[in-house]
Enzyme design. Structure first.
Site, PDB file in Angstrom:
ATOM      1  N   ASP A  59      14.429  23.655   3.535  1.00 45.61           N
ATOM      2  CA  ASP A  59      13.375  23.475   2.534  1.00 45.61           C
ATOM      3  C   ASP A  59      13.179  21.976   2.311  1.00 45.61           C
ATOM      4  O   ASP A  59      14.161  21.237   2.101  1.00 45.61           O
ATOM      5  CB  ASP A  59      13.771  24.156   1.223  1.00 45.61           C
ATOM      6  CG  ASP A  59      12.676  24.076   0.171  1.00 45.61           C
ATOM      7  OD1 ASP A  59      11.863  25.016   0.115  1.00 45.61           O
ATOM      8  OD2 ASP A  59      12.645  23.074  -0.587  1.00 45.61           O
ATOM      9  N   ILE A  60      11.917  21.510   2.391  1.00 46.99           N
ATOM     10  CA  ILE A  60      11.645  20.084   2.180  1.00 46.99           C
ATOM     11  C   ILE A  60      11.883  19.761   0.708  1.00 46.99           C
ATOM     12  O   ILE A  60      11.325  20.401  -0.189  1.00 46.99           O
ATOM     13  CB  ILE A  60      10.204  19.733   2.589  1.00 46.99           C
ATOM     14  CG1 ILE A  60      10.001  20.020   4.091  1.00 46.99           C
ATOM     15  CG2 ILE A  60       9.897  18.270   2.284  1.00 46.99           C
ATOM     16  CD1 ILE A  60       8.585  19.765   4.577  1.00 46.99           C
ATOM     17  N   GLU A 101       6.915  25.182   2.198  1.00 45.89           N
ATOM     18  CA  GLU A 101       7.640  24.086   2.831  1.00 45.89           C
ATOM     19  C   GLU A 101       8.975  24.538   3.391  1.00 45.89           C
ATOM     20  O   GLU A 101       9.842  23.710   3.668  1.00 45.89           O
ATOM     21  CB  GLU A 101       7.858  22.946   1.825  1.00 45.89           C
ATOM     22  CG  GLU A 101       8.746  23.293   0.645  1.00 45.89           C
ATOM     23  CD  GLU A 101       7.980  23.850  -0.548  1.00 45.89           C
ATOM     24  OE1 GLU A 101       8.475  23.690  -1.669  1.00 45.89           O
ATOM     25  OE2 GLU A 101       6.885  24.433  -0.350  1.00 45.89           O
TER      26      GLU A 101
END
Length: 400
Positions: free
Chosen positions: A268-269, A312
């Site tokens: 996950d960004i 994301e």
């Protein structure tokens, strides 16, 4: 072949000339599909034709006694030998030369009876005219010359026959007119039969080709739609649907290696919403694209499946891998994203570039008793643990 050619009528009108000839590309396709059959039928027709042709050696005893041995020699030692050689060599000839040589050989064989008629002074020589019509029937209907060749063969045969009738010394005018009418009638009849047969052959193939193209187009479209349904449009990675399908396929497999397991790496960004809010969604999309490129590249090096899970989040699935190896792959993925050095001006934690939080879950060697959903849930739980523990880190819980 264009979409407009899918309807057989339009396809036929645009591709078949009045001489019933295909364009070169279609002719090549036709030959590849039907060339052997054409050779076989032509060879059989030559055998039948030679048997009948040489029967006229017997009728020459009555009709052409003054040149009997000449006709026998020409038929047996000339036409028969050449025709047999032609039949033997058919397999080694191109389609174009096969048909051309058939025309040349047949025309020569057909002109000989006309020559016999013209030079003979026998009382019944005129009855050999019956051979003229049979030669037309053989070439146009049994051997079934291609229409353009049938047109040439018929024109030459009729022209030479009419010239022979007109110039034969001592010929009866009334008989010559009758002979001419018979030959012209036979020419029209057999040439029309050839045209119908050839047109049916050509249009039938074009219709079948158009039907094949429609089927191929439908299959291609179906494949494209299937690919699109499994692909994320922004990043080009496989999507959640494809991920589920691949995981289910692995868990259903009965021959998975017993010494290795399956690793699901969920990324996950970090702080992506502030990034979007600060720089805008176009910049966010570009960021997702850059991250996807590096994840795809690293995944490919490990034979792993790289997917966009949503938003994301990304999921990399590494098949048949040991726990220690999964840790190394996760480290490489996180390092690869850091190496992009994409500025993040809105991070609330004091860091200044894009990073990822990573959660890793693994099956036991051989797959264990878990299913795809529980494995994804375990990876998601590990991911949230990484985020709760400060982000930009990897959590690797016990083997699932």
């Amino acid at each position: 072949m264009s979409v407009d050619e899918k309807q057989s009528g339009r396809f036929e009108a645009g591709k078949l000339s009045w001489l019933l000839q295909f364009p070169e590309p279609i002719e090549a396709r036709y030959e590849a599909a039907h060339g052997r059959r054409r050779v076989a039928t032509m060879r059989a027709s030559i055998v039948v034709g030679l048997l009948i042709y040489n029967l006229y050696n017997i009728t020459s005893v009555v009709l052409l006694p003054d040149i009997l041995w000449s006709t026998v020699a020409v038929r047996v030692l000339g036409v028969t030998v050449i025709a047999v050689l032609f039949a033997v060599c058919l397999d080694g000839l191109s389609a174009r030369w096969r048909e051309r040589l058939a025309l040349i050989t047949l025309t020569g064989a057909a002109l000989l009876p006309i020559g016999f008629y013209w030079v003979s002074n026998a009382a019944y020589a005129g009855y050999t005219v019956g051979e003229f019509g049979l030669m037309l029937a053989y070439g146009n209907m049994l051997l079934c010359l291609r229409f353009v060749h049938a047109l040439v063969f018929t024109s030459v045969h009729v022209s030479v026959a009419l010239l022979a009738f007109d110039t034969k010394p001592g010929g009866d005018p009334g008989l010559q007119f009758a002979f001419s009418l018979q030959v012209v009638s036979a020419a029209i009849f057999t040439l029309y039969a050839n045209y119908r047969t050839e047109r049916q052959r050509c249009t039938g193939y074009l219709t079948a080709l158009a039907a094949w193209q429609r089927s191929a187009n439908a299959e291609s479209a179906s494949q494209r739609y299937k690919t699109m349904s499994r692909t994320d449009s922004l990043t080009g990675l496989l999507n959640r649907r494809a991920l589920d399908e691949e995981l289910q396929r692995w868990f259903r497999g009965s021959r998975r290696p017993q010494e290795a397991g399956l690793a699901v790496i969920m990324l996950d960004i970090d702080h992506f919403k502030p990034y979007n809010d600060c720089l805008g969604h176009p910049a966010g999309d570009r960021c997702l694209g850059e991250v996807a490129k590096v994840l795809r590249s690293i995944s490919a090096g490990h034979g792993a499946l790289c997917t966009r899970f949503g938003g994301e989040e990304f999921v990399i699935v590494v098949f048949d891998i040991q726990p220690g190896q999964a840790q190394a792959v996760a480290d490489e993925l996180a390092d690869g994203v850091r190496a992009l050095d994409i500025p993040h001006p809105a991070r609330p934690d004091g860091k200044h570039c894009i990073t990822v939080s990573v959660g890793v879950a693994m099956t036991r060697p051989g797959g264990g008793s878990h299913d795809a959903d529980s494995l994804l849930a375990a990876a998601d739980e590990a991911l949230y643990s990484a985020k709760d523990n400060g982000r930009d880190r990897i959590e690797f819980p016990a083997i699932a």
